[in-house]
Design a protein around this motif. Sequence first.
Motif, PDB file in Angstrom:
ATOM      1  N   ARG A  47       5.801   3.218   1.519  1.00  0.00           N
ATOM      2  CA  ARG A  47       5.173   1.943   1.205  1.00  0.00           C
ATOM      3  C   ARG A  47       5.079   1.127   2.474  1.00  0.00           C
ATOM      4  NH1 ARG A  47       6.921  -3.375   0.265  1.00  0.00           N
ATOM      5  NH2 ARG A  47       9.064  -2.712   0.620  1.00  0.00           N
TER       6      ARG A  47
ATOM      7  N   THR B 206       0.871  -1.172   0.000  1.00  0.00           N
ATOM      8  CA  THR B 206       0.000   0.000   0.000  1.00  0.00           C
ATOM      9  C   THR B 206       0.909   1.223   0.000  1.00  0.00           C
ATOM     10  OG1 THR B 206      -1.652  -1.203   1.285  1.00  0.00           O
ATOM     11  CG2 THR B 206      -1.875   1.196   1.189  1.00  0.00           C
ATOM     12  N   TYR B 207       0.688   2.113  -0.946  1.00  0.00           N
ATOM     13  CA  TYR B 207       1.517   3.305  -1.111  1.00  0.00           C
ATOM     14  C   TYR B 207       0.750   4.520  -0.605  1.00  0.00           C
ATOM     15  CZ  TYR B 207       4.466   0.391  -4.008  1.00  0.00           C
ATOM     16  OH  TYR B 207       5.294  -0.605  -4.451  1.00  0.00           O
ATOM     17  N   TYR B 208       1.474   5.405   0.069  1.00  0.00           N
ATOM     18  CA  TYR B 208       0.876   6.607   0.639  1.00  0.00           C
ATOM     19  C   TYR B 208       1.607   7.843   0.124  1.00  0.00           C
ATOM     20  CZ  TYR B 208      -1.318   3.409   3.923  1.00  0.00           C
ATOM     21  OH  TYR B 208      -2.032   2.393   4.476  1.00  0.00           O
ATOM     22  N   ASP B 209       0.855   8.938   0.042  1.00  0.00           N
ATOM     23  CA  ASP B 209       1.421  10.231  -0.294  1.00  0.00           C
ATOM     24  C   ASP B 209       0.698  11.268   0.553  1.00  0.00           C
ATOM     25  OD1 ASP B 209       2.797  12.328  -1.465  1.00  0.00           O
ATOM     26  OD2 ASP B 209       2.345  11.750  -3.518  1.00  0.00           O
ATOM     27  N   THR B 210       1.257  12.429   0.655  1.00  0.00           N
ATOM     28  CA  THR B 210       0.614  13.514   1.386  1.00  0.00           C
ATOM     29  C   THR B 210      -0.563  14.036   0.559  1.00  0.00           C
ATOM     30  OG1 THR B 210       2.155  15.063   0.388  1.00  0.00           O
ATOM     31  CG2 THR B 210       2.742  14.179   2.548  1.00  0.00           C
TER      32      THR B 210
END
Length: 75
Positions: free
Chosen positions: A51, A34-38
């Motif tokens: 990640r 699962t990828y995260y960004d602001t």
Amino acid sequence: MIEAELKARVRDPEAVRRGLEEHAEGRAEVYRDTYYDTPDGSLGARDAELRVGTVRGDNEVFPEPRECRQSHSMN
């Protein structure tokens, strides 16, 4: 841990599995990232990512360490 991966196209995957099983016992694992960004997308804009990965196998779940990969300096 160091991972090495070889990707190849094979004509008969079952024959490859049978050949491998003659030399070692295999185990099935399912990987999920699962990828995260602001909210403003600033990680992606810096070519960075956060990640969180999990590995499921044999009725157990193994969370992988969080990884922050960046290609450029954050300064």
